[in-house]
Each structure stands twice: as C-alpha cells, then as structure tokens.
Write a protein that holds these residues in place. Structure first.
Motif, PDB file in Angstrom:
ATOM      1  N   ALA A   1      39.661  49.195  30.720  1.00 27.57           N
ATOM      2  CA  ALA A   1      40.855  48.700  29.911  1.00 27.57           C
ATOM      3  C   ALA A   1      41.896  48.100  30.545  1.00 27.57           C
ATOM      4  N   ARG A   2      41.751  48.509  32.057  1.00 27.68           N
ATOM      5  CA  ARG A   2      42.795  47.452  32.867  1.00 27.68           C
ATOM      6  C   ARG A   2      42.481  46.367  33.431  1.00 27.68           C
ATOM      7  N   HIS A   3      41.039  45.775  32.881  1.00 28.49           N
ATOM      8  CA  HIS A   3      40.485  44.692  33.488  1.00 28.49           C
ATOM      9  C   HIS A   3      41.401  43.599  33.622  1.00 28.49           C
ATOM     10  N   HIS A   4      41.878  43.050  32.500  1.00 32.73           N
ATOM     11  CA  HIS A   4      42.867  41.906  32.431  1.00 32.73           C
ATOM     12  C   HIS A   4      43.993  42.015  33.359  1.00 32.73           C
ATOM     13  N   GLN A   5      44.465  43.156  33.316  1.00 34.02           N
ATOM     14  CA  GLN A   5      45.725  43.245  33.938  1.00 34.02           C
ATOM     15  C   GLN A   5      45.498  43.237  35.516  1.00 34.02           C
ATOM     16  N   VAL A   6      44.548  43.859  36.038  1.00 34.48           N
ATOM     17  CA  VAL A   6      44.048  43.681  37.365  1.00 34.48           C
ATOM     18  C   VAL A   6      43.931  42.245  37.974  1.00 34.48           C
ATOM     19  N   LEU A   7      43.091  41.674  37.113  1.00 33.85           N
ATOM     20  CA  LEU A   7      43.050  40.439  37.291  1.00 33.85           C
ATOM     21  C   LEU A   7      44.119  39.427  37.467  1.00 33.85           C
ATOM     22  N   ARG A   8      44.899  39.775  36.565  1.00 31.30           N
ATOM     23  CA  ARG A   8      46.307  39.098  36.782  1.00 31.30           C
ATOM     24  C   ARG A   8      47.177  39.344  37.895  1.00 31.30           C
ATOM     25  N   ALA A   9      46.998  40.732  38.014  1.00 34.12           N
ATOM     26  CA  ALA A   9      47.818  41.089  39.493  1.00 34.12           C
ATOM     27  C   ALA A   9      47.513  40.262  40.702  1.00 34.12           C
ATOM     28  N   ALA A  10      46.071  40.295  40.573  1.00 36.76           N
ATOM     29  CA  ALA A  10      45.269  39.655  41.799  1.00 36.76           C
ATOM     30  C   ALA A  10      45.421  38.206  42.011  1.00 36.76           C
ATOM     31  N   ALA A  11      45.433  37.621  41.033  1.00 35.91           N
ATOM     32  CA  ALA A  11      45.979  36.124  40.749  1.00 35.91           C
ATOM     33  C   ALA A  11      47.546  35.980  41.114  1.00 35.91           C
ATOM     34  N   ALA A  12      48.558  36.899  40.938  1.00 36.15           N
ATOM     35  CA  ALA A  12      49.795  36.826  41.079  1.00 36.15           C
ATOM     36  C   ALA A  12      50.217  37.195  42.608  1.00 36.15           C
ATOM     37  N   CYS A  13      49.407  37.720  43.319  1.00 34.44           N
ATOM     38  CA  CYS A  13      49.807  38.110  44.570  1.00 34.44           C
ATOM     39  C   CYS A  13      50.164  36.827  45.565  1.00 34.44           C
TER      40      CYS A  13
ATOM     41  N   MET B   1      34.492  47.592  37.696  1.00 36.15           N
ATOM     42  CA  MET B   1      35.049  46.578  38.515  1.00 36.15           C
ATOM     43  C   MET B   1      35.737  47.574  39.605  1.00 36.15           C
ATOM     44  N   LYS B   2      35.739  46.949  41.030  1.00 39.23           N
ATOM     45  CA  LYS B   2      36.518  47.599  42.072  1.00 39.23           C
ATOM     46  C   LYS B   2      37.625  46.641  42.571  1.00 39.23           C
ATOM     47  N   ASP B   3      38.589  47.198  43.131  1.00 42.25           N
ATOM     48  CA  ASP B   3      39.346  46.490  43.723  1.00 42.25           C
ATOM     49  C   ASP B   3      40.019  47.030  45.040  1.00 42.25           C
ATOM     50  N   VAL B   4      40.395  46.154  46.059  1.00 43.90           N
ATOM     51  CA  VAL B   4      40.602  46.456  47.298  1.00 43.90           C
ATOM     52  C   VAL B   4      42.011  45.557  47.877  1.00 43.90           C
ATOM     53  N   VAL B   5      42.958  46.369  48.376  1.00 43.23           N
ATOM     54  CA  VAL B   5      44.129  45.729  48.837  1.00 43.23           C
ATOM     55  C   VAL B   5      43.889  45.539  50.353  1.00 43.23           C
ATOM     56  N   ASP B   6      44.061  44.532  50.758  1.00 37.49           N
ATOM     57  CA  ASP B   6      44.149  44.197  52.391  1.00 37.49           C
ATOM     58  C   ASP B   6      45.478  44.494  52.876  1.00 37.49           C
ATOM     59  N   LEU B   7      45.772  45.836  53.241  1.00 35.63           N
ATOM     60  CA  LEU B   7      47.065  46.325  53.350  1.00 35.63           C
ATOM     61  C   LEU B   7      47.845  45.572  54.611  1.00 35.63           C
ATOM     62  N   SER B   8      46.849  45.139  55.341  1.00 35.28           N
ATOM     63  CA  SER B   8      47.474  44.201  56.435  1.00 35.28           C
ATOM     64  C   SER B   8      47.989  43.164  56.194  1.00 35.28           C
ATOM     65  N   ARG B   9      47.670  42.510  54.853  1.00 34.98           N
ATOM     66  CA  ARG B   9      48.121  41.139  54.421  1.00 34.98           C
ATOM     67  C   ARG B   9      49.269  41.556  53.549  1.00 34.98           C
ATOM     68  N   CYS B  10      49.321  42.592  52.700  1.00 29.20           N
ATOM     69  CA  CYS B  10      50.361  43.109  51.721  1.00 29.20           C
ATOM     70  C   CYS B  10      51.797  42.999  52.441  1.00 29.20           C
ATOM     71  N   VAL B  11      52.734  42.291  51.739  1.00 24.43           N
ATOM     72  CA  VAL B  11      53.968  42.477  52.436  1.00 24.43           C
ATOM     73  C   VAL B  11      54.961  42.795  51.526  1.00 24.43           C
TER      74      VAL B  11
ATOM     75  N   ASP C   1      44.587  52.294  42.702  1.00 25.26           N
ATOM     76  CA  ASP C   1      43.237  52.780  42.173  1.00 25.26           C
ATOM     77  C   ASP C   1      42.139  51.722  42.480  1.00 25.26           C
ATOM     78  N   PRO C   2      41.141  52.029  43.291  1.00 31.53           N
ATOM     79  CA  PRO C   2      40.181  51.171  43.907  1.00 31.53           C
ATOM     80  C   PRO C   2      39.279  51.161  42.630  1.00 31.53           C
ATOM     81  N   ASN C   3      39.127  51.776  41.730  1.00 23.57           N
ATOM     82  CA  ASN C   3      38.091  51.705  40.647  1.00 23.57           C
ATOM     83  C   ASN C   3      38.774  51.881  39.180  1.00 23.57           C
ATOM     84  N   PRO C   4      39.824  50.814  38.815  1.00 32.94           N
ATOM     85  CA  PRO C   4      40.479  51.001  37.598  1.00 32.94           C
ATOM     86  C   PRO C   4      39.368  50.968  36.506  1.00 32.94           C
ATOM     87  N   ASP C   5      39.851  51.373  35.313  1.00 37.97           N
ATOM     88  CA  ASP C   5      38.912  51.535  34.099  1.00 37.97           C
ATOM     89  C   ASP C   5      38.769  50.172  33.470  1.00 37.97           C
TER      90      ASP C   5
END
Length: 75
Positions: A41-53, A1-11, A35-39
C-alpha cells in the motif's frame, strides 16, 4: 519491495519523511528511522520519496517474483 537508506549519504533533508511518513521518520534532529520492508500500500509513496531524495540515499528493490522469464527467440 525492499528499501535501503545509505545513512552515510543521508544528510537529513527529510523529504522522504514528508512524502512517506509511514515508511520514513525522523528520530531526533539527525537520525532517520525507516521500514526496510514497507507494505504494498505504501509502494507509490516510497518510490516518490526515493525520487525526491536530494542526495539519492534511498535505494528501492522491487521484487517481481510473479513475472515469467522472458522468451528468447532463436537466431
């Protein structure tokens, strides 16, 4: 899994840092480190974080390398 944060959108609401502290963390008052490449084990947490943004600044790309190509039935 890879994640990217659009820092221009992040407030800086930092919901991601609360939901996935191993993958997202605040650096000072305004900066976000992640971390752009979380392991896996963090899959569920990262998906929840993305949904909560609140501004949908987190994009998650789930690489499914082990899936076989879909079969196409003839017309």
């Amino acid at each position: 899994m890879k994640d990217v944060v659009d820092l221009s959108r992040c407030v800086g609401h930092a919901q991601c840092a609360f939901l996935a502290p191993e993958a997202f963390r605040r650096h000072g008052e305004e900066a976000l480190m992640y971390d752009p490449n979380p392991d896996d084990a963090r899959h569920h947490q990262v998906l929840r974080a993305a949904a909560a943004c609140p501004v949908q600044a987190i994009l998650v790309d789930e690489l499914q390398a082990q899936h076989a190509p879909a079969e196409v039935s003839p017309p």
